[in-house]
Motif scaffolding. Structure first.
Motif, PDB file in Angstrom:
ATOM      1  N   GLU A  61       5.049   8.926   0.281  1.00  0.00           N
ATOM      2  CA  GLU A  61       5.623   7.906   1.162  1.00  0.00           C
ATOM      3  C   GLU A  61       6.011   6.689   0.334  1.00  0.00           C
ATOM      4  OE1 GLU A  61       2.731   8.924   4.996  1.00  0.00           O
ATOM      5  OE2 GLU A  61       3.204   6.844   4.480  1.00  0.00           O
ATOM      6  N   LYS A  81      -5.419   2.609  -7.661  1.00  0.00           N
ATOM      7  CA  LYS A  81      -5.689   3.684  -6.692  1.00  0.00           C
ATOM      8  C   LYS A  81      -7.089   3.495  -6.116  1.00  0.00           C
ATOM      9  CE  LYS A  81      -5.716   8.694  -6.148  1.00  0.00           C
ATOM     10  NZ  LYS A  81      -5.489  10.010  -6.815  1.00  0.00           N
ATOM     11  N   LYS A 138       0.871  -1.182   0.000  1.00  0.00           N
ATOM     12  CA  LYS A 138       0.000   0.000   0.000  1.00  0.00           C
ATOM     13  C   LYS A 138       0.901   1.223   0.000  1.00  0.00           C
ATOM     14  CE  LYS A 138      -3.035   1.924   3.576  1.00  0.00           C
ATOM     15  NZ  LYS A 138      -3.778   1.530   4.787  1.00  0.00           N
ATOM     16  N   LYS A 139       0.514   2.245  -0.780  1.00  0.00           N
ATOM     17  CA  LYS A 139       1.355   3.434  -0.852  1.00  0.00           C
ATOM     18  C   LYS A 139       0.514   4.692  -0.746  1.00  0.00           C
ATOM     19  CE  LYS A 139       4.961   5.641  -3.634  1.00  0.00           C
ATOM     20  NZ  LYS A 139       4.431   6.997  -3.501  1.00  0.00           N
ATOM     21  N   TYR A 140       0.864   5.523   0.250  1.00  0.00           N
ATOM     22  CA  TYR A 140       0.281   6.858   0.354  1.00  0.00           C
ATOM     23  C   TYR A 140       1.150   7.830  -0.421  1.00  0.00           C
ATOM     24  CZ  TYR A 140      -2.536   5.072   4.280  1.00  0.00           C
ATOM     25  OH  TYR A 140      -3.404   4.365   5.073  1.00  0.00           O
ATOM     26  N   SER A 156     -10.062   4.758  -3.682  1.00  0.00           N
ATOM     27  CA  SER A 156     -10.622   5.924  -2.988  1.00  0.00           C
ATOM     28  C   SER A 156     -11.821   5.446  -2.189  1.00  0.00           C
ATOM     29  CB  SER A 156     -11.051   6.996  -3.988  1.00  0.00           C
ATOM     30  OG  SER A 156      -9.958   7.446  -4.748  1.00  0.00           O
ATOM     31  N   SER A 167      -7.678   4.751   1.660  1.00  0.00           N
ATOM     32  CA  SER A 167      -7.461   5.399   0.360  1.00  0.00           C
ATOM     33  C   SER A 167      -5.958   5.507   0.107  1.00  0.00           C
ATOM     34  CB  SER A 167      -8.096   6.794   0.348  1.00  0.00           C
ATOM     35  OG  SER A 167      -9.493   6.696   0.513  1.00  0.00           O
ATOM     36  N   ALA A 168      -5.508   4.854  -0.950  1.00  0.00           N
ATOM     37  CA  ALA A 168      -4.078   4.744  -1.257  1.00  0.00           C
ATOM     38  C   ALA A 168      -3.947   4.016  -2.583  1.00  0.00           C
ATOM     39  CB  ALA A 168      -3.350   3.971  -0.159  1.00  0.00           C
TER      40      ALA A 168
END
Lengths: 114, 115
Positions: free
Chosen positions: A42, A109, A37-39, A111, A85-86
């Motif tokens: 980050e 992605k 998972k990626k924000y 949402s 969300s990510a």
């Protein structure tokens, strides 16, 4: 040619509902699968993994399902929360061959709408 | 500092410049990785170090030169890059031996633009 495909670039889900993210792979030698998972701004963070000897792995709200015959895996998030969300990346490896390589998909992605 | 840090976070360089990307991990790991993520492409593994020894070089051009002076630090030296090298460069670390079964912890990345 991409060996790991995430065909949906984006997905929108209502808060509280189930999110299902899909991943297909072509290399039958892959025997270990991961979700990251990626924000924004980050690095990716490890979420959950599954070995090819299993068809399901569960960790809290996150469950990964593996269908080896279809070369398909999916990540279920239930209930979905806005903090989920990510961008979600699927990755696969031929771990049994001692490979260091993780082959990633392009990401989906997610949402989650409050 | 905790986790995996990368500096700089953003870098703009000309094709004749020499620059270096730095990665530092504070997790006590002894395997480190460089990845590249180009626009609209998946994350690609570039290099792997285990116990300060390079164990994987994924057909990366020689204009990228990695260095691992100790288990906590990893550098990527850049020299005469091309515009198509513009990408997000991510560093990761894990326990050794490196491999998919060892959870990799990623830094936030360096966004590189080559003019």
């Amino acid at each position: 040619d991409q060996q790991v495909k995430q065909n949906s670039p984006s997905l929108s889900v209502q808060e509280g509902r189930i999110s299902i993210l899909n991943c297909d792979y072509t290399n039958s030698m892959f025997d270990y699968f991961l979700w990251y998972k990626k924000y924004p701004a980050e690095g990716p963070t490890f979420l959950i993994s599954i070995s090819s000897i299993k068809d399901k792995n569960e960790d809290g709200r996150f469950t990964v399902f593996l269908n080896k015959s279809a070369k398909h895996l999916s990540l279920h998030i239930v209930p979905s929360q806005p903090g989920d969300s990510a961008v979600y990346f699927c990755a696969a490896s031929d771990a049994g061959a001692g490979s260091y390589q993780l082959t990633f998909g392009k990401g989906t992605k997610l949402s989650v709408i409050p | 500092e905790t986790g995996v840090t990368q500096t700089p976070r953003h870098l703009v360089m000309g094709m004749t410049n020499k620059k270096s990307l730095k990665c530092e991990q504070h997790l006590g790991h002894n395997a480190m990785y460089w990845y590249k993520q180009s626009a609209k492409k998946p994350l690609e593994l570039m290099f792997v170090y285990s116990l300060e020894e390079r164990v994987e070089n994924n057909s990366v051009p020689s204009r990228f030169s990695p260095e691992c002076p100790n288990s906590s630090h990893l550098f990527l030296h850049l020299h005469t890059l091309q515009p198509e090298d513009s990408a997000l460069y991510l560093c990761a670390s894990s326990q050794a031996p490196p491999g998919p079964r060892e959870t990799q912890y990623f830094g936030p990345g360096t966004r590189l633009l080559v003019l």
